[in-house]
Design a protein around this motif. Sequence first.
Motif, PDB file in Angstrom:
ATOM      1  N   GLN A  44     108.409 -61.561  -6.090  1.00 47.33           N
ATOM      2  CA  GLN A  44     109.876 -61.552  -6.161  1.00 47.33           C
ATOM      3  C   GLN A  44     110.480 -62.201  -4.926  1.00 47.33           C
ATOM      4  O   GLN A  44     111.451 -62.963  -5.021  1.00 47.33           O
ATOM      5  CB  GLN A  44     110.372 -60.115  -6.315  1.00 47.33           C
ATOM      6  N   ARG A  45     109.933 -61.908  -3.765  1.00 41.43           N
ATOM      7  CA  ARG A  45     110.466 -62.484  -2.522  1.00 41.43           C
ATOM      8  C   ARG A  45     110.282 -63.990  -2.476  1.00 41.43           C
ATOM      9  O   ARG A  45     111.122 -64.714  -1.945  1.00 41.43           O
ATOM     10  CB  ARG A  45     109.802 -61.822  -1.309  1.00 41.43           C
ATOM     11  N   GLU A 101     107.368 -66.451   4.289  1.00 43.36           N
ATOM     12  CA  GLU A 101     106.391 -66.957   3.314  1.00 43.36           C
ATOM     13  C   GLU A 101     107.058 -67.659   2.148  1.00 43.36           C
ATOM     14  O   GLU A 101     106.399 -68.390   1.398  1.00 43.36           O
ATOM     15  CB  GLU A 101     105.504 -65.817   2.800  1.00 43.36           C
ATOM     16  N   ALA A 102     108.372 -67.429   1.986  1.00 41.36           N
ATOM     17  CA  ALA A 102     109.115 -68.105   0.921  1.00 41.36           C
ATOM     18  C   ALA A 102     109.929 -69.283   1.463  1.00 41.36           C
ATOM     19  O   ALA A 102     110.752 -69.847   0.741  1.00 41.36           O
ATOM     20  CB  ALA A 102     110.045 -67.114   0.223  1.00 41.36           C
ATOM     21  N   GLY A 103     109.719 -69.638   2.720  1.00 39.95           N
ATOM     22  CA  GLY A 103     110.387 -70.796   3.294  1.00 39.95           C
ATOM     23  C   GLY A 103     111.642 -70.492   4.058  1.00 39.95           C
ATOM     24  O   GLY A 103     112.377 -71.412   4.462  1.00 39.95           O
ATOM     25  N   GLY A 104     111.941 -69.204   4.290  1.00 37.10           N
ATOM     26  CA  GLY A 104     113.138 -68.832   5.027  1.00 37.10           C
ATOM     27  C   GLY A 104     112.840 -68.462   6.466  1.00 37.10           C
ATOM     28  O   GLY A 104     111.742 -68.688   6.968  1.00 37.10           O
ATOM     29  N   GLY A 119     119.276 -69.514   3.993  1.00 36.75           N
ATOM     30  CA  GLY A 119     117.950 -68.921   3.844  1.00 36.75           C
ATOM     31  C   GLY A 119     117.519 -68.087   5.024  1.00 36.75           C
ATOM     32  O   GLY A 119     116.331 -67.796   5.163  1.00 36.75           O
ATOM     33  N   VAL A 120     118.468 -67.669   5.868  1.00 35.16           N
ATOM     34  CA  VAL A 120     118.073 -66.936   7.074  1.00 35.16           C
ATOM     35  C   VAL A 120     117.446 -65.584   6.751  1.00 35.16           C
ATOM     36  O   VAL A 120     116.662 -65.054   7.549  1.00 35.16           O
ATOM     37  CB  VAL A 120     119.264 -66.745   8.042  1.00 35.16           C
ATOM     38  N   CYS A 121     117.762 -65.003   5.588  1.00 37.57           N
ATOM     39  CA  CYS A 121     117.206 -63.693   5.225  1.00 37.57           C
ATOM     40  C   CYS A 121     116.025 -63.799   4.266  1.00 37.57           C
ATOM     41  O   CYS A 121     115.403 -62.786   3.939  1.00 37.57           O
ATOM     42  CB  CYS A 121     118.296 -62.809   4.613  1.00 37.57           C
ATOM     43  N   VAL A 122     115.729 -64.997   3.797  1.00 36.26           N
ATOM     44  CA  VAL A 122     114.561 -65.202   2.940  1.00 36.26           C
ATOM     45  C   VAL A 122     113.299 -65.062   3.791  1.00 36.26           C
ATOM     46  O   VAL A 122     113.242 -65.583   4.911  1.00 36.26           O
ATOM     47  CB  VAL A 122     114.608 -66.605   2.283  1.00 36.26           C
TER      48      VAL A 122
END
Length: 328
Positions: free
Chosen positions: A92-93, A47-50, A41-44
Motif C-alpha cells: 500500500q505504501r 522505498e516508494a520514492g519519497g 512526496g515528502v511524506c511518502v
Amino acid sequence: MDFNLDETQQDLKKLTAEVLAKQGEGGPAAEDGLWRAGLMGVCVPEEAGGAGLGPVEMAVVLREVGARAAAVPALPVLVSTLALARHGGPDQRRRVTRGTLARREPGRAPADPPATSARREGDGWSLTGRKVSVPYPADDVLVTADEGLFLAASPPASPEFTSTGEPAATVLLDGTPAERVAGPEAAADAGRLFTVAVAAQASGVLAGALDLTTSYIRTRRQFGRALAEFQAVTMQIADVYIAGRALDVAMWSAAWRLGEGLPADEDVALAAFHVCEAVKALYTCQHLHGGLGLDVTYPLHRYFAQAKHLSHLLGGADAQLDLIGALV
C-alpha cells in the motif's frame, strides 16, 4: 518542545516558498512545480520514492502553501500519503503516492466517531455510508469507518461547491469494495493528521493575510496620515497578530506531538478551534482594507475564501469547543 525548525525543515520551507513564488497563486503550474520539486512526496516512504518525513515536515510545507493561498492539492496528498506511511502495509505504501482522505459524515461533527460501516466480503471488505467535503477527490481515497481505515479505488462521487473554487466531492459508498489498511486507531490517527494539516495551512493563510494587511495600512494614507498611525488601527492589527500566534503555537505543538508518538488529542482540538477563530481575524483584515478588501481581484479575497473553506472542513468553532470540553 523546540519551535525552531531544523535544517531539513528550513530547506523545505524555503523550497516551497520559492516554487510557489515562481509558479503563482495555484492551478496546474503550481501543482506541477510542487510535484517536480518533490514537495508533494515528502511524506511518502523512501522505498516508494519519497522523503519519508513526518507530521512536522508536512506542516512546514502546508504553512507555506497557505501563506500564498495557493489552490493546490497539497493538503489531501500529504495527509493521505502520511497516513499510509504510518499505518499501511508495504504494498500500500509503495502503490499509493497520491490520494485523498474522506472522513466527515453529513450532519456529524468532525470529532464524532465515523458512522461509515465496513463489512467483510469474501477475502475483502465493502463500505457503506456517505462522506462529505472530500477535498480534491482522487483515484485512491482513504476512508475512515467504525472498523478502521480503508482504501477505496475511485468510489462514486458527486461534486460540491467550495468557497475557493477548488474541487471537492461527496463520496457515496454503497457496498463499495475496499481494502483494509489498519484498525480503528489508524482511522483516529488519520483524523488527527487531517486536522493538523488543515491547521497548518490555515496558519499560513492568516500569516499571509496579516502581511498583506500590514503592508497596506503602512502605505494607505487617510486624513494626511498613514492608517498605521491611528491607534484604533494598530489595536485591530495587533488582534490579528495575536490570533496568528495562538494558532501557530497550538498547531506546532500538535504536529510535534503526533511526530513523537505522544498523546495529542487536546492539542489537535485546540489547534482546530483556533483555525475556526482565525476567520474572525480575516474579517478584521477585510475591514482594515476598506472597500478594497471586498474586491475579488485583490489578493485578500483568496485568503478570506481559503480561511472559510478550511474552517468548514473542521466543522466550525462550536464543534471544537464541544470536543475540548469532553477531553478536559
